[in-house]
Enzyme design. Structure first.
Site, PDB file in Angstrom:
ATOM      1  N   HIS A 207       4.896  21.659  63.663  1.00 42.94           N
ATOM      2  CA  HIS A 207       3.868  22.712  63.696  1.00 42.94           C
ATOM      3  C   HIS A 207       2.805  22.401  64.730  1.00 42.94           C
ATOM      4  O   HIS A 207       1.688  22.004  64.398  1.00 42.94           O
ATOM      5  CB  HIS A 207       3.250  22.890  62.300  1.00 42.94           C
ATOM      6  CG  HIS A 207       4.171  23.584  61.359  1.00 42.94           C
ATOM      7  ND1 HIS A 207       4.844  22.936  60.355  1.00 42.94           N
ATOM      8  CD2 HIS A 207       4.561  24.883  61.296  1.00 42.94           C
ATOM      9  CE1 HIS A 207       5.598  23.801  59.684  1.00 42.94           C
ATOM     10  NE2 HIS A 207       5.446  24.993  60.247  1.00 42.94           N
ATOM     11  N   HIS A 211       5.685  25.181  68.940  1.00 45.85           N
ATOM     12  CA  HIS A 211       6.209  26.119  67.932  1.00 45.85           C
ATOM     13  C   HIS A 211       5.475  27.457  68.057  1.00 45.85           C
ATOM     14  O   HIS A 211       6.102  28.527  67.991  1.00 45.85           O
ATOM     15  CB  HIS A 211       6.041  25.518  66.527  1.00 45.85           C
ATOM     16  CG  HIS A 211       6.263  26.494  65.411  1.00 45.85           C
ATOM     17  ND1 HIS A 211       7.481  27.094  65.167  1.00 45.85           N
ATOM     18  CD2 HIS A 211       5.396  27.006  64.479  1.00 45.85           C
ATOM     19  CE1 HIS A 211       7.374  27.919  64.126  1.00 45.85           C
ATOM     20  NE2 HIS A 211       6.116  27.890  63.693  1.00 45.85           N
ATOM     21  N   HIS A 247      -0.552  31.949  64.493  1.00 44.98           N
ATOM     22  CA  HIS A 247      -0.036  32.009  63.121  1.00 44.98           C
ATOM     23  C   HIS A 247       0.014  30.653  62.402  1.00 44.98           C
ATOM     24  O   HIS A 247       0.060  30.630  61.162  1.00 44.98           O
ATOM     25  CB  HIS A 247       1.347  32.677  63.073  1.00 44.98           C
ATOM     26  CG  HIS A 247       2.467  31.721  63.306  1.00 44.98           C
ATOM     27  ND1 HIS A 247       2.842  31.301  64.563  1.00 44.98           N
ATOM     28  CD2 HIS A 247       3.274  31.050  62.429  1.00 44.98           C
ATOM     29  CE1 HIS A 247       3.827  30.435  64.456  1.00 44.98           C
ATOM     30  NE2 HIS A 247       4.118  30.257  63.177  1.00 44.98           N
ATOM     31  N   ASP A 248      -0.003  29.528  63.128  1.00 41.73           N
ATOM     32  CA  ASP A 248      -0.024  28.209  62.469  1.00 41.73           C
ATOM     33  C   ASP A 248      -1.191  27.364  62.993  1.00 41.73           C
ATOM     34  O   ASP A 248      -1.143  26.117  62.936  1.00 41.73           O
ATOM     35  CB  ASP A 248       1.295  27.448  62.716  1.00 41.73           C
ATOM     36  CG  ASP A 248       2.380  27.800  61.705  1.00 41.73           C
ATOM     37  OD1 ASP A 248       2.035  28.177  60.569  1.00 41.73           O
ATOM     38  OD2 ASP A 248       3.574  27.700  62.061  1.00 41.73           O
ATOM     39  N   ASP A 354       9.313  33.419  63.014  1.00 40.53           N
ATOM     40  CA  ASP A 354       8.876  32.112  62.512  1.00 40.53           C
ATOM     41  C   ASP A 354      10.051  31.264  62.026  1.00 40.53           C
ATOM     42  O   ASP A 354       9.985  30.040  62.022  1.00 40.53           O
ATOM     43  CB  ASP A 354       7.897  32.371  61.350  1.00 40.53           C
ATOM     44  CG  ASP A 354       6.896  31.260  61.161  1.00 40.53           C
ATOM     45  OD1 ASP A 354       6.792  30.393  62.038  1.00 40.53           O
ATOM     46  OD2 ASP A 354       6.199  31.281  60.119  1.00 40.53           O
TER      47      ASP A 354
HETATM   48  P1  CMP Z   1       6.078  27.733  59.101  1.00 40.39           P
HETATM   49  O1  CMP Z   1       6.382  27.696  60.571  1.00 40.39           O
HETATM   50  O2  CMP Z   1       4.685  27.564  58.645  1.00 40.39           O
HETATM   51  O3  CMP Z   1       6.660  29.077  58.477  1.00 40.39           O
HETATM   52  C1  CMP Z   1       8.079  29.226  58.408  1.00 40.39           C
HETATM   53  C2  CMP Z   1       8.586  28.064  57.610  1.00 40.39           C
HETATM   54  O4  CMP Z   1       9.986  28.066  57.404  1.00 40.39           O
HETATM   55  C3  CMP Z   1       8.317  26.773  58.372  1.00 40.39           C
HETATM   56  O5  CMP Z   1       6.924  26.577  58.373  1.00 40.39           O
HETATM   57  C4  CMP Z   1       9.189  25.817  57.599  1.00 40.39           C
HETATM   58  O6  CMP Z   1       8.548  25.405  56.440  1.00 40.39           O
HETATM   59  C5  CMP Z   1      10.364  26.715  57.226  1.00 40.39           C
HETATM   60  N1  CMP Z   1      11.489  26.509  58.150  1.00 40.39           N
HETATM   61  C6  CMP Z   1      11.624  26.967  59.426  1.00 40.39           C
HETATM   62  N2  CMP Z   1      12.806  26.574  59.954  1.00 40.39           N
HETATM   63  C7  CMP Z   1      13.422  25.869  58.987  1.00 40.39           C
HETATM   64  C8  CMP Z   1      14.666  25.201  58.914  1.00 40.39           C
HETATM   65  N3  CMP Z   1      15.537  25.197  59.938  1.00 40.39           N
HETATM   66  N4  CMP Z   1      14.954  24.558  57.780  1.00 40.39           N
HETATM   67  C9  CMP Z   1      14.095  24.555  56.749  1.00 40.39           C
HETATM   68  N5  CMP Z   1      12.905  25.172  56.740  1.00 40.39           N
HETATM   69  C10 CMP Z   1      12.578  25.827  57.833  1.00 40.39           C
HETATM   70 ZN    ZN Z   2       5.276  28.854  62.025  1.00 38.48          ZN
HETATM   71 MG    MG Z   3       3.022  28.818  58.871  1.00 39.79          MG
END
Ligand code: CMP
Ligand code: ZN
Ligand code: MG
Length: 506
Positions: A207, A211, A247-248, A354
């Site tokens: 994050h 990303h 967004h993050d 995302d």
């Molecule tokens: P975030 O980017 O905050 O929001 C989307 C979430 O999906 C991300 O955090 C992770 O927690 C989850 N995520 C995204 N890609 C994967 C993946 N390949 N495997 C597991 N979790 C994922």
């Molecule tokens: Zn994200």
């Molecule tokens: Mg997020």
């Protein structure tokens, strides 16, 4: 034209014939042309009846059943993966516990015309003229900015760690939003410096600003490739790019559940509700309070309020615990042919972006996964230090990475991408249907020839069709790569040469 469009779309939608609505329609067609296969008719009626019965039962059930909502099949999904899916993607809250003995497991020509002009604008070399001193590597990367295969890692390397700044400026200029909303370049630069700084605050493996750049690019690409872009006003486009970029913002590298269990400051401030997402959007708007970084200083009050409301809804919609609710709501809306709520549609697009890396080429997906795992494992290490139960997928000694990725792709990514593909068809096909008007007087895009509008439409249809097959090809290929790893017993994904870049320095 419309017939051709539908024929192409139907080809792509073959897989949807399993749905009861499609089966019923097919039965009706067979009855109309007296071409009835009684065995098939019986099978279809039985299937539809059992599905309606299941839906009825589901509708009368008082609470969510995570396994059912995610359609998990217990025989194929390991228990720790099921726990993780249920605790992350539904609103089921895991009980707080000390460490246990055993680890718990376009509508009118106006829109058509907009499409034509917009397409032309999209392909102008905006950035190279506005920013002539960019390194060749950066310019090279940015040539692919409209492609699903765009390599954000290469952009990050070429721009010396400024992929977010570089990409955001590129897209703002490309969509001509800087001129339309009079965004002062100095403010934009300062804002983006602060934004990148916030993304580095917790030195997260996943994050971080890369990303954010990836998600910003993916939102642009999803809107463009599905044609949903032609449904939006410039203000909505600005809100989409801004929401994706922030967004993050200031992500702590921990999950919301971790904040809640450890009663963190953020959990206290936001009352355990969408803890991080509330912070990302709030802190980003706080950045705009300073006139040196207020990129929206020239928006009217009405524009500002509309943008703010849309950005807040979109960023809060990235909370994974609302995944099932949002997917269900949009499915119902599409099934009942209701008009699609723009903020909800755009929130779903940001959510899809995302979680998009498993729907991209293996060369991208295989670089994102170890970064994410490293971040999860770092949280697990901390949980162990605190004597807490290690969250699902956070135990570096004991996490079935390949299985978790297959389950994530099958139960989260594919249904989401399938839904946004359906949603885009429902949004874009009516925009395409209407007869071109040779003299549009639309306020946003003017003076386009019917010929050019036609070209824009053909392009949109072609893209809409190929979009679905493109992401499906990638998810299938990625699942098969993960399956190969399971079969070859590659237990530690970090053994893979291409994954060794996945440590802290994303
Ligand atoms: P975030 O980017 O905050 O929001 C989307 C979430 O999906 C991300 O955090 C992770 O927690 C989850 N995520 C995204 N890609 C994967 C993946 N390949 N495997 C597991 N979790 C994922
Ligand atoms: Zn994200
Ligand atoms: Mg997020």
């Amino acid at each position: 034209m419309y017939v051709c469009v539908m024929a192409e779309i139907l080809k792509v939608k073959k897989t949807l014939l399993h749905s009861p609505i499609c089966r019923l329609k097919r039965m009706l067609q067979q009855l109309e042309v007296s071409d009835v296969d009684f065995e098939e008719l019986k099978r279809n009626l039985e299937f539809t009846a059992s599905l309606l019965e299941a839906l009825y039962t589901d509708g009368t059930r008082p609470s969510f059943d995570a396994d059912d909502d995610l359609q998990l099949r217990s025989d194929v999904v390991p228990v720790e993966v099921r726990d993780w899916l249920a605790s992350t993607f539904t609103q089921r809250v895991q009980p707080i516990s000390r460490r246990p003995e055993e680890k718990p497991r376009f509508r009118s020509i106006v829109h058509a015309v907009q499409a034509g002009i917009f397409v032309e604008r999209m392909f102008r070399k905006a950035y190279s003229t506005a920013m002539p001193d960019q390194p060749a590597d950066v310019l090279n990367c940015l040539r692919d900015v409209d492609r699903w295969s765009f390599d954000v890692f290469a952009l990050d390397a070429g721009s010396s760690g400024h992929s977010l700044k570089t990409l955001f400026i590129e897209l703002i200029i490309k969509h001509q939003l800087n001129g339309r909303f009079k965004v002062p370049l100095s403010c934009l630069m300062s804002f983006l410096c602060e934004l990148e700084r916030g993304y580095s605050k917790h030195t997260n493996a996943y994050h971080n600003h890369t990303h954010a750049a990836d998600v910003t690019h993916t939102v642009h690409c999803l809107l463009l490739r599905t044609g949903v872009l032609y449904w939006l006003t410039e203000l909505e486009m600005l809100a989409c790019l801004f929401a994706a970029a922030v967004h993050d913002y200031e992500h702590t590298g921990r999950t919301n559940n971790f904040h809640i269990y450890t009663r963190s400051e953020l959990a206290m401030v936001y009352n355990d509700r969408s803890v991080q997402e509330s912070h990302h959007v709030s802190a980003a708007f706080r950045l705009l309070q300073d006139e040196n970084t207020n990129i929206f200083m020239n928006l009217t009050r009405t524009e500002w309020l509309e943008l703010r409301s849309l950005v807040i809804e979109m960023v809060l919609g990235t909370d994974m615990s609302s995944h099932v609710l949002h997917i269900k709501a949009m499915k119902t809306c599409l099934q009942h042919n209701e008009s699609i709520d723009k903020p909800k549609a755009l929130s779903l697009i940001l959510h899809a972006a995302d979680i998009s890396h498993p729907a991209k080429s293996w060369s991208l997906h295989s670089r994102w996964t170890p970064r994410l795992m490293e971040e999860f494992f770092t949280q697990g290490d901390r949980e162990a230090e605190l004597g807490l139960a290690i969250s699902p997928l956070c135990d570096r000694q004991n996490t079935p990475v390949a299985q978790s990725q297959i389950a994530f792709i099958e139960f989260i990514v594919e249904p989401t991408f399938s839904l946004i593909s359906d949603m885009a068809e429902q949004i874009v096909i009516p925009l395409i249907q209407d007869t071109p008007d040779p003299s549009p007087t639309c306020s946003r895009y003017r003076c386009v020839s019917p010929h050019r509008a036609q070209k824009g439409l053909q392009w949109t249809v072609a893209d809409l069709v190929s979009f679905r097959s493109m992401w499906m090809r990638h998810t299938e290929e990625n699942k098969s790569k993960w399956r190969d790893k399971i079969n070859n017993s590659v237990s530690d994904i970090r053994d893979e040469p291409e994954m060794q870049t996945g440590q802290k320095s994303a």
